[in-house]
Design an enzyme around this catalytic site. Structure first.
Site, PDB file in Angstrom:
ATOM      1  N   LYS A 158      48.223  27.249  35.701  1.00  0.00           N
ATOM      2  CA  LYS A 158      49.360  27.899  36.385  1.00  0.00           C
ATOM      3  C   LYS A 158      48.980  28.319  37.804  1.00  0.00           C
ATOM      4  O   LYS A 158      49.695  28.038  38.759  1.00  0.00           O
ATOM      5  CB  LYS A 158      49.822  29.134  35.595  1.00  0.00           C
ATOM      6  N   GLU A 184      46.524  40.784  38.093  1.00  0.00           N
ATOM      7  CA  GLU A 184      45.555  39.736  38.425  1.00  0.00           C
ATOM      8  C   GLU A 184      44.133  40.252  38.210  1.00  0.00           C
ATOM      9  O   GLU A 184      43.872  41.443  38.361  1.00  0.00           O
ATOM     10  CB  GLU A 184      45.683  39.359  39.904  1.00  0.00           C
ATOM     11  N   ARG A 185      43.234  39.333  37.911  1.00  0.00           N
ATOM     12  CA  ARG A 185      41.813  39.698  37.936  1.00  0.00           C
ATOM     13  C   ARG A 185      41.399  39.754  39.407  1.00  0.00           C
ATOM     14  O   ARG A 185      41.847  38.931  40.203  1.00  0.00           O
ATOM     15  CB  ARG A 185      40.974  38.641  37.208  1.00  0.00           C
TER      16      ARG A 185
END
Length: 462
Positions: A158, A184-185
């Site tokens: 993705k 998000e990381r």
């Protein structure tokens, strides 16, 4: 005199991120409260419990808060900066820069809670937004000012697909893009920042992050912050904006955590009872007007690859195009791993995409669907047991599958293959020629990871 105007309250209780505060005069819902020694704990009012008590959710860690701690009502909702000086910068949910450069001071700040554009001011013209990615432009074309969803489980590509679209649109469209990372990381955000800096598209991009380690309140509001920035470029600068959201499921998940903290009874599968409303509040602000458009591409994590999950079902309703990513295709090395039969778009109609495009897309779907049906027979008896006509259909389908693979610009350093951007017309010509059996004598690998169909000849001759 000034002192009397400050509405000051005291903390009654702190449970994780939920803070109950008593005021002489209760603040309005959505007002921002500041607590802690330096006002470092930022709280947003969610519920009014009685005439003097409000319940809020902290958007920062609540360490150091205790019963009786002083809380000040700022008297206004959350605001973020807007304007051209945001380009090339990275922000958090509060509109503070997190890229180790100077903070954005002054300028205009706007509330993150804004009403959607009234229906009378929205544009009713449907236009196709080209991405340069073959499988998307032919089988699931995006709408200018529409919302497209990238559905897929973990690790099917993705984020890579979203990054490629940013590259293609910023480098080939006169517009700008906003990347909104929800949950998000920090590794992904840092890598994305460096990639965009190296590819030269950062100057036309604004990045907003609510990272995974931040409290749920911050992750829940980061989408609204990014949208407020995007609305400035659409309404004031009259530009087309590409808004990338990665990942809309994390927004729903943050809402679920906030809902649980506030003590609301969970709904189906543990989701918040307000899921549909919260998602609509965010999605309805994404639209196009007569002067500009916000085109949104949203990654949607599908829990356990289950498309009947409430988070996926509610998101589906807002989208004009659905791009489904398939783990099976990824395992076969067919990248981008787009499921050609599951992906669809409301733009794929003769009066919008054109009669020719519509007919070619229908023929492609028919060919791929027949191949899908025949796979079991081929696995058990072998392809030689099929009729001549079915064999030709299978050969066509396999060549179409290979042709829809494409080398990406953002993966050049990993694959060593130069990225390709292909126009919709070139892709349609290629599909037409494959369907007409012009490439029946070519090996399948001649069509794998190429750009336009003319490159197949080079591979074949080589």
């Amino acid at each position: 005199m000034e002192r009397e105007q400050i509405n000051e309250g005291k903390v009654l209780s702190v449970r994780s991120s939920v803070v109950d505060v008593h005021f002489p005069k209760a603040p309005s819902i959505r007002n921002v409260l500041k607590a802690g020694d330096q006002g470092q704990v930022i709280i947003e009012v969610f519920i009014q419990l009685d005439n003097n008590t409000v319940r809020g959710v902290a958007l920062t860690p609540t360490q150091g808060l205790a019963r009786g701690s002083k809380v000040i009502d700022t008297g206004k909702p959350f605001e973020v900066p807007v304007g051209r000086e945001l380009l090339g910068r990275v922000f958090n949910v509060f509109g503070q820069t997190i890229d180790k450069k100077a903070q954005v001071e002054g300028g205009e700040w706007r509330s993150i809670h804004r009403e959607p554009i009234p229906l009378r001011d929205q544009s009713t013209v449907s236009e196709i937004f080209e991405t340069g990615i073959k499988a998307i432009d032919v089988l699931a074309p995006l709408e200018r000012g529409g919302k497209a969803g990238l559905f897929g489980g973990a690790g099917v590509g993705k984020t890579v697909l979203i990054t490629e679209m940013i590259h293609n649109t910023v480098s080939h469209h006169e517009g700008m893009s906003i990347f909104c990372g929800i949950g998000e990381r920090c590794r992904e955000g840092e890598e994305l920042y460096r990639e965009m800096e190296e590819s030269g598209v950062l100057g036309n991009t604004v990045m907003v992050f609510g990272q995974m380690n931040e409290p749920p309140g911050a992750r829940f509001r980061v989408g609204h912050s990014a949208l407020t920035m995007a609305e400035y470029f659409r309404d004031d600068a009259k530009q087309d904006v590409l808004l990338m959201i990665d990942n809309i499921f994390r927004f729903i998940q943050a809402g679920m955590e906030v809902s649980g903290l506030l003590g609301q009874l969970p709904s189906r599968l543990g989701y918040q009872p307000t899921l549909a409303t919260e998602l609509a509040e965010l999605e309805e602000r994404i639209c196009n007007t007569k002067t500009g458009a916000i085109t949104s591409i949203q990654a949607v994590y599908v829990p356990a690859d289950d498309f009947t999950d409430p988070s996926a079902v509610h998101t589906f309703g807002h989208l004009s195009a659905t791009i489904a990513l398939s783990r099976k295709r990824a395992s076969e090395g067919l990248y981008p791993a787009i499921d050609l039969l599951q992906s669809s778009s409301k733009m794929l109609m003769p009066n919008i995409a054109g009669e020719r495009h519509y007919k070619i897309a229908q023929e492609i779907r028919k060919t791929l669907a027949v191949y899908e049906d025949l796979k079991d027979i081929i696995a058990m008896l072998g392809i030689s047991e099929l009729s001549r006509e079915d064999q030709r259909t299978v050969f066509r389908a396999r060549r179409l599958e290979r042709f829809f693979t494409q080398p990406f610009f953002v993966t050049e350093q990993f694959t060593g293959t130069a990225g390709k951007m292909v126009s919709r017309e070139d892709t349609l010509i290629g599909c037409e020629r494959i369907l007409n059996d012009e490439f029946a004598e070519y090996p399948e690998r001649a069509l794998y990871m190429i750009g336009s169909i003319d490159e197949a000849k080079i591979s074949h001759d080589a």
